[in-house]
Design an enzyme around this catalytic site. Structure first.
Site, PDB file in Angstrom:
ATOM      1  N   THR A  92      81.043 -38.942  83.934  1.00  0.00           N
ATOM      2  CA  THR A  92      80.655 -40.244  83.403  1.00  0.00           C
ATOM      3  C   THR A  92      81.251 -41.339  84.270  1.00  0.00           C
ATOM      4  O   THR A  92      82.377 -41.204  84.755  1.00  0.00           O
ATOM      5  CB  THR A  92      81.116 -40.411  81.928  1.00  0.00           C
ATOM      6  OG1 THR A  92      80.685 -41.678  81.435  1.00  0.00           O
ATOM      7  CG2 THR A  92      82.616 -40.312  81.796  1.00  0.00           C
ATOM      8  N   HIS A 109      92.642 -28.615  75.554  1.00  0.00           N
ATOM      9  CA  HIS A 109      93.865 -27.863  75.860  1.00  0.00           C
ATOM     10  C   HIS A 109      93.883 -26.492  75.196  1.00  0.00           C
ATOM     11  O   HIS A 109      94.730 -25.647  75.516  1.00  0.00           O
ATOM     12  CB  HIS A 109      95.089 -28.669  75.407  1.00  0.00           C
ATOM     13  CG  HIS A 109      96.341 -28.364  76.179  1.00  0.00           C
ATOM     14  ND1 HIS A 109      96.425 -27.369  77.128  1.00  0.00           N
ATOM     15  CD2 HIS A 109      97.571 -28.942  76.147  1.00  0.00           C
ATOM     16  CE1 HIS A 109      97.635 -27.340  77.634  1.00  0.00           C
ATOM     17  NE2 HIS A 109      98.357 -28.282  77.052  1.00  0.00           N
TER      18      HIS A 109
END
Length: 407
Positions: A318, A370
C-alpha cells in the site's frame, strides 16, 4: 416481460446492495446498457440490461437484495418512442376589440389560521420536559413552525462551548456495503491478529537515477511509465522467497505457505479502497508489473474491477505516500500475514561513506501477524526489501538495466 435477477458477483457472495440506479421506471433501455451500480462486500459492479425494452424498477437505491432476486422488469415488446413531429404554425386571425377593464374588487382579508409556532409535538414535548428545555428556546422546523422530535433531540445536545452564531449542520448517509465490509475487516484484523509493525528507511537515490536515465525510452518502448511500484513489487517478491513465512497465512490450526507471489496492490477507487491482485508476480518483469498495475488501476477507477481480480492475494503493498503520508502502520489485509507500507519521498540528511549528504529518503513499514511471523523474519524481510531498493542494478537487474527493462 423479462425478469432481471441479480447475478452472482463471485463465490461466497450472497447479497448485494443497489448503490445507484442509472435509469428510471419507464425509460427505454438497450441490451447491455448499464442500468444500475451494485455494491458487494468486495467491489462496485455495473448491472447491464439483459435485453432492450421499457424498464420497471423493482428495488430501491440502498436496498440489500439477494443474489437471484428480481430487481427490475423489461418489457421486450416495447419499442422506442418516436420523436414528436412539430405541428404547423397557427395562422393569425384578425385582432378583436380590446376588453374594457372592470373596476378592481376590494381585496378580501384572509381568514385567520391558528399559529402553531414553537408548539412541540407530543414526542418533542416529552423530550424537552425531561431535559428541562423551554420550548420558547427551540426553533421548530415542522409545518407552521411546529417543534418536531428531531428538533427537540438536537436542542438537547450538550453545549460545546460558546456559540459563535455560525451554521452548524450535520448530514447522515448510509455507508455502502463495500465500505461497511472494509470496516468490518479492518476491525477484525486489529482484534484477531497479533499485529506488530517494524520500520526502516530507504535511500531512493539509485532508483531516482535509473528512472531519470531510462523512464522516457521505457515509456516510448512499452507505452507505460516506469514508476516506483515495479521496483517495490520485485523487491518484495525477492524478500518473500528469502523469508517464506511472510508469504504464509493461518488456516485454522494449519500454516499455509505459498510458492507463488500474488501481490495485492491497494488503490483508491471512486467507492473507496480497493485491492486488486497481481497474479504470479514472481514471473513478471518491470514492464509486466507496470502494465498489470496500470490495467488493474484503470479498471478499479472506472468501476469495472471484478471480485475475482481482488481475491486471493498472498501479500499486500500500500502506498500512502501518494497522499503525502510520511509514516504509518498499515493494517494487515486478512487472511494475509503481512503488508508493506510505502510513504512519501523527502530529501533528508543521511550518512553515506562517513559524510552527511542530502538524499531522497522513504520510510517503509511492515505490519505482520506475530502469530506466524517472528521478529527475525519480519526484520530480515524488511532489510531485504531495503537492500534491493538501494542497490537495484545488482540485485533486481542482474547488473544489466537495459536488459531488465527490455530496452
Amino acid at each position: 416481460m423479462l425478469e432481471m435477477k441479480v447475478p452472482s458477483p463471485g463465490e461466497s457472495i450472497t447479497e448485494v446492495e443497489i448503490a445507484r440506479w442509472l435509469v428510471k421506471t419507464g425509460d427505454y433501455v438497450t441490451k447491455d446498457q448499464a442500468v444500475a451500480e451494485v455494491d458487494s462486500d468486495k467491489a462496485t459492479l455495473e448491472l447491464p440490461a439483459e435485453a432492450s425494452g421499457i424498464i420497471t424498477l423493482q428495488a430501491e437505491e440502498g436496498e440489500a437484495v439477494k443474489v437471484g432476486q428480481v430487481v427490475c422488469l423489461i418489457d421486450t415488446t416495447a419499442v422506442p418512442t418516436a420523436p414528436t413531429v412539430p405541428t404547423a404554425p397557427t395562422v393569425p386571425t384578425a385582432p378583436t376589440a380590446p376588453t374594457v377593464p372592470t373596476a378592481p374588487k376590494a381585496p378580501t382579508a384572509p381568514a385567520p389560521t391558528p399559529s402553531v409556532d414553537r408548539v412541540p409535538s407530543p414526542a418533542a414535548r416529552k423530550i424537552l420536559a425531561e431535559r428541562e428545555i423551554p420550548a420558547s428556546t427551540v426553533v421548530g422546523t415542522g409545518k407552521g413552525g411546529r417543534i418536531t422530535k428531531d428538533d427537540a433531540l438536537k436542542a438537547s445536545k450538550p453545549s460545546m462551548g460558546t456559540p459563535t452564531g455560525g451554521v452548524r449542520r450535520e448530514t447522515r448517509a448510509k455507508m455502502s456495503m463495500l465500505r461497511r465490509k472494509v470496516a468490518e475487516r479492518l476491525v477484525s484484523a486489529k482484534n484477531e491478529t497479533a499485529m506488530l509493525t517494524t520500520f526502516n528507511e530507504v535511500d531512493m537515490t539509485a532508483i531516482y537515477q535509473l528512472r531519470a536515465e531510462y523512464k522516457d525510452v521505457f515509456k516510448e518502448r512499452h507505452n507505460v511509465g516506469l514508476g516506483f511500484i515495479s521496483f517495490f513489487t520485485l523487491a518484495v517478491v525477492r524478500a518473500l522467497k528469502l523469508f517464506p513465512d511472510v508469504n504464509s497465512m493461518i488456516d485454522g490450526q494449519d500454516k499455509v505457505t505459498y510458492d507463488f507471489c500474488d501481490i495485492s496492490i491497494a488503490v483508491s477507487g471512486p467507492k473507496g479502497l480497493m485491492v486488486p491482485v497481481i497474479r504470479n508476480a514472481e514471473n513478471l518483469s518491470f514492464r509486466g508489473v507496470e502494465a498489470e498495475v496500470k490495467r488493474l488501476a484503470t479498471r478499479a477507477r472506472d468501476g469495472q474491477i471484478t471480485v475475482d481480480e481482488m481475491t486471493g492475494g498472498t501479500f499486500t503493498i500500500t502506498n500512502g505516500g501518494v497522499f503525502g503520508s510520511m509514516l504509518s502502520t498499515p493494517i494487515i489485509n486478512p487472511p494475509q500475514s503481512g503488508i508493506l507500507g510505502m510513504h512519501n519521498i523527502v530529501d533528508r540528511p543521511i550518512v553515506r561513506n562517513g559524510q552527511i549528504v542530502i538524499a531522497p529518503v522513504m520510510y517503509v513499514a511492515l505490519s505482520y501477524d506475530h502469530r506466524i511471523i517472528d521478529g527475525r523474519e519480519s526484520v530480515g524481510f524488511l532489510v531485504a526489501v531495503k537492500e534491493a531498493l538501494e542497490n537495484p542494478v545488482e540485485i533486481l537487474m542482474n547488473g544489466n538495466p537495459k536488459q531488465a527493462l527490455e530496452l
